[in-house]
Motif scaffolding. Structure first.
Motif, PDB file in Angstrom:
ATOM      1  N   ASP A  41       0.812  -1.225   0.000  1.00 24.68           N
ATOM      2  CA  ASP A  41       0.000   0.000   0.000  1.00 24.68           C
ATOM      3  C   ASP A  41       0.842   1.271   0.000  1.00 24.68           C
ATOM      4  O   ASP A  41       0.497   2.252  -0.658  1.00 24.68           O
ATOM      5  CB  ASP A  41      -0.928   0.008   1.215  1.00 24.68           C
ATOM      6  N   ARG A  42       1.980   1.254   0.760  1.00 27.33           N
ATOM      7  CA  ARG A  42       2.690   2.515   0.991  1.00 27.33           C
ATOM      8  C   ARG A  42       4.145   2.501   0.538  1.00 27.33           C
ATOM      9  O   ARG A  42       4.840   3.500   0.676  1.00 27.33           O
ATOM     10  CB  ARG A  42       2.639   2.867   2.486  1.00 27.33           C
ATOM     11  N   ASP A  43       4.644   1.369   0.059  1.00 30.90           N
ATOM     12  CA  ASP A  43       6.065   1.234  -0.281  1.00 30.90           C
ATOM     13  C   ASP A  43       6.954   1.538   0.921  1.00 30.90           C
ATOM     14  O   ASP A  43       8.072   2.049   0.787  1.00 30.90           O
ATOM     15  CB  ASP A  43       6.445   2.152  -1.449  1.00 30.90           C
ATOM     16  N   SER A  44       6.458   1.219   2.082  1.00 30.14           N
ATOM     17  CA  SER A  44       7.233   1.366   3.320  1.00 30.14           C
ATOM     18  C   SER A  44       6.607   0.454   4.362  1.00 30.14           C
ATOM     19  O   SER A  44       5.446   0.029   4.224  1.00 30.14           O
ATOM     20  CB  SER A  44       7.248   2.816   3.812  1.00 30.14           C
ATOM     21  N   VAL A  45       7.379   0.128   5.397  1.00 34.53           N
ATOM     22  CA  VAL A  45       6.855  -0.693   6.501  1.00 34.53           C
ATOM     23  C   VAL A  45       7.313  -0.090   7.818  1.00 34.53           C
ATOM     24  O   VAL A  45       8.329   0.614   7.894  1.00 34.53           O
ATOM     25  CB  VAL A  45       7.337  -2.159   6.402  1.00 34.53           C
TER      26      VAL A  45
END
Length: 622
Positions: A197-201
C-alpha cells in the motif's frame, strides 16, 4: 595383455609423426578407425593433478588399450616427452567422445608408451579445472531449504487453512501451536500489506522505505528497477517480482546462517564449489529469490544465471542431467542440498544431502534447537564431503596411479572417489551436531588440500559408521579408519616422529641410473606428508624448522628439506647435461637418448618442486 599385431600410423596436425603398436587389454578389443590415430590436440596443461589420475577419475570405461612405439627417435617421441613434462594427454576425437592417450613410463625400455581412455567430449578439460582448483559442484533447492516466500494470496490461504484445522482440533497443545503459527503469518501479512500500500513498513517503531535496486534480466539486456526493503536483522526481505504489478509483491524469509554458508562456498582465498540452483518454483520468482540470497553475485556470475538456475515443471522429478543440461559435469563430483529426497531421480538420490525443512512459522525455534543453525551444519557437511573426496583422490587414487608403469595390469586400478560415499543419510545427519558449535564460524571450516588431514571440526558430522553410506567398501573403510584414528588421538606426534628417514636410493637405481619421474612424486609426497621438526636423508639432516608453534616448525622444516633435496637433484642433472655437451658426440643415438632423459627429468623436478612448495605454503597459510 596380448599383442594384437596391429600397427597404426599416428598423425598430429595432419603430419605423420610415427607408428604405434596396439596392445589389447582384458575385456576390450578396441580398434582405431582405419588403423589411424589422429591426435587432434593436446589436453590443457595440469597445474596439480597427473593426467592419469584425471582420466581414470572420469573415464567412461576402463582402459581401452595400450599403445607402444618401437622407434625412439621419431617426432612421436618428442610429443611423448611433452606430455610427460607438461602433464598433458593426446586427444583423439571419436564422435561424441574423446580418446585420451596418457603417456606412461616403461620399465624396460625408453620408448613412447600410452594408455588409452575414453571420456565424453569436453569433460576432461572441465574436470581438470575443477580438480586442479579442488572444487566440486553443489546444487541448492530454494523453497524451504534456503528461503521461504509468501504473497498476500498465499498468506490468506494458509491462514484460512489453519482456522479450519483449529476449529476441528481437540488437543489443546496442538491447538496452541496452531494459534502461534497463525499469529506469525498474520504479523508478516501486515508487513507485506504495508509494503504493497505505501512502499514502506513500520517495524519496532522504525519506518523503512523502499530502496530501488537495478536488476538485469538474464534472458535479455533489459534492466528493471525493483522496490526492495531489507530487514536483515529479522532475515526478512520484501520485493516485487514485476515492479508494475503490486500483487506480485513477496515477503521472503532468509534461512539463518545463510551468510556463513555463502562466504564459505566462495571465499576470497579459494573457490570451493561451483554453485547451481534447481527448484520447482516459477522461473522469475526463482531468479529474484536467488538475487536476494546472493545480491553481490559472488556465487553465480550474472552471465551464467540463465544456465545455472533451473526450474523444473510440476510433475517432473529433479535430476542432475536437467540441472547441467548441455554443460559438462561428472556425477561423482556433484552434491545436492535439498529438504526433500524423493523429488530427485533415483540415480541422483545418493548425492542428495537432505536437510530439515525451513519452517519459520510452524517451527520458528527449530533452526537453533540443536545449538547451531541448520545451514552451519550443512556447511560442515559440505566441508566434510569435499575434504574426504580430495583426500581419497590424493592419498589413494593419485598416489597409486603415480606408481603405475606401462606394463602393469589394468584390472587392479583403484576405484575413483564419489561424493555419495561421504553423504549422511536422511534422519541421521543431526545426530552429533551439538559438537559443531563455535564462536568463530571459520574454525569449523575443514582445511583441505592434498597434504592435509581431516580436522576435528568435521568429526561431529557423520562420525559413526551408521551415518556413512558408501558404494565403495574400500573407500568407506579408509574413511571410517581415519575418523576412528582421529578420535583416538592416533595422529599426535611421538618422539620418533620428529624425523623422516628416506633411503639414498631416492634418485638413483641399483646401477646408478635415474629412476623414472613417477618415483620422484612418491618420495616427495612422503616428505611433504611426514615432514616434522627435522628431516633426514641418507643419515644426514637436510632440513630444520623453528617456529612459535609445532605447525610452523613443521612447515619450515618441510620447505627447507624440499628445497635442498630438489637443488641436489637439479645439480646432478645439470652435471650430466654438461657432461653430454662436453662429449661432443651429440649425433650418437645413445647420447641423444641420455640428453633427452636428463632434460626431461630436470624440467620435471623443477616443476614438481615448485608445485609442492606452493602446496606447503598454502597449507601453512590455512
Amino acid at each position: 595383455m596380448s599383442q594384437l599385431g596391429l600397427k597404426c600410423k599416428v598423425y598430429y596436425e595432419n603430419n605423420c609423426i610415427g607408428e604405434l603398436n596396439i596392445v589389447a587389454v582384458e575385456g576390450s578389443n578396441f580398434e582405431f578407425p582405419n588403423n589411424e590415430i589422429r591426435i587432434h590436440c593436446l589436453s590443457p596443461k595440469s597445474n596439480r593433478c597427473s593426467p592419469h589420475s584425471v582420466a581414470h577419475m572420469i573415464a567412461s570405461s576402463p582402459v581401452l588399450c595400450k599403445l607402444e612405439a618401437e622407434d625412439k627417435y621419431s617426432d612421436l617421441f618428442s610429443l611423448y616427452i611433452d606430455c610427460i613434462r607438461d602433464r598433458q594427454t593426446g586427444v583423439v576425437l571419436l564422435g561424441e567422445e574423446e580418446l585420451h592417450l596418457v603417456a606412461m613410463v616403461n620399465k624396460y625400455k625408453n620408448c613412447p608408451c600410452f594408455w588409452c581412455y575414453t571420456v565424453p567430449s569436453g569433460l576432461y578439460s572441465v574436470c581438470l579445472r575443477m580438480l586442479d582448483l579442488r572444487c566440486l559442484w553443489i546444487v541448492f533447492d530454494l523453497d524451504e531449504t534456503l528461503i521461504v516466500g509468501n504473497t498476500m494470496r498465499s498468506f490468506r490461504d494458509k491462514i484460512a487453512s489453519l482456522r479450519i484445522k483449529i476449529a476441528k482440533e481437540t488437543d489443546p497443545v496442538r491447538k496452541s501451536g496452531m494459534f502461534a503459527e497463525m499469529a506469525l503469518y498474520e504479523e508478516d501479512q501486515r508487513l507485506l500489506k504495508q509494503y504493497i500500500d505505501r512502499d514502506s513498513v513500520v517495524d519496532s517503531g522504525n519506518v523503512y522505505n523502499v530502496q530501488a535496486e537495478v536488476v538485469k534480466i538474464c534472458e535479455s539486456q533489459d534492466r528493471i528497477v525493483r522496490p526492495v526493503i531489507r530487514l536483515l536483522d529479522r532475515g526478512i526481505v520484501l520485493t516485487r517480482i514485476n515492479p508494475e504489478i503490486r500483487d506480485t509483491s513477496v515477503l521472503a524469509r532468509l534461512r539463518p546462517a545463510w551468510e556463513d554458508l555463502r562466504r564459505h562456498l566462495n571465499s576470497k582465498e579459494r573457490k570451493r564449489f561451483e554453485v547451481y540452483v534447481c527448484t520447482m518454483a516459477e522461473r522469475n520468482y526463482a531468479l529474484e529469490m536467488w538475487r536476494l540470497l546472493d545480491p553481490e553475485a559472488q556465487l553465480i556470475d550474472p552471465k551464467q544465471l540463465s544456465a545455472r538456475i533451473v526450474s523444473v515443471n510440476s510433475g517432473h522429478k529433479k535430476s542432475l542431467n536437467r540441472v547441467f543440461q548441455d554443460q559438462k559435469f561428472h556425477r561423482g563430483m556433484a552434491m545436492v542440498i535439498d529438504d526433500r529426497l524423493k523429488v530427485w531421480e533415483d540415480i541422483d538420490q545418493p548425492r542428495v544431502q537432505v536437510v530439515p525443512a525451513f519452517l519459520p512459522y510452524r517451527a520458528p525455534l527449530a533452526e537453533t534447537a540443536n545449538g547451531i543453525p541448520v545451514l552451519c551444519v550443512a556447511r560442515n557437511v559440505a566441508c566434510n564431503v569435499r575434504g574426504c573426496f580430495f583426500k581419497e583422490f590424493d592419498d589413494n587414487l593419485s598416489r597409486r596411479v603415480c606408481r603405475l608403469f606401462y606394463e602393469d595390469e589394468v584390472k587392479n586400478l583403484p576405484l575413483p572417489p564419489d561424493v555419495s560415499t561421504y553423504m549422511i543419510p536422511e534422519g541421521g545427519w543431526l545426530a552429533k551436531v551439538r559438537g559443531c558449535g563455535s564462536s568463530e564460524p571459520d574454525r569449523q571450516h575443514i582445511h583441505q588440500n592434498s597434504l592435509s588431514h581431516i580436522t576435528d571440526g568435521a568429526l561431529y558430522v557423520g562420525l559413526s559408521s551408521q551415518l556413512v553410506e558408501s558404494k565403495s567398501t574400500e573407500a568407506r573403510e579408509r574413511y571410517e579408519t581415519e575418523l576412528r584414528n582421529l578420535l583416538e588421538g592416533s595422529h599426535s606426534s611421538g618422539g620418533n616422529e620428529n624425523q623422516s628417514y628416506l633411503g639414498s636410493s631416492m634418485y638413483y637405481g641399483g646401477k646408478g641410473k635415474l629412476l623414472p619421474p613417477s618415483m620422484y612424486v612418491e618420495r616427495l609426497q612422503e616428505i611433504g606428508k611426514r615432514c616434522c621438526l627435522e628431516v633426514f636423508f641418507g643419515g644426514q639432516k637436510v632440513g630444520t624448522g623453528r617456529g612459535n608453534t609445532k605447525k610452523d616448525a613443521q612447515q619450515k622444516a618441510a620447505e627447507d628439506a624440499l628445497q635442498k633435496l630438489a637443488a641436489l637433484v637439479i645439480m646432478l642433472l645439470e652435471e650430466q647435461i654438461m657432461a653430454v655437451c662436453k662429449a661432443g658426440v651429440q649425433t650418437s643415438n645413445s647420447v641423444k637418448e641420455r640428453w633427452e632423459i636428463c632434460v626431461m627429468s630436470l624440467c620435471f623436478m623443477k616443476d614438481l618442486t615448485a608445485a609442492y612448495l606452493n602446496e606447503l605454503q598454502t597449507r601453512g597459510r590455512n
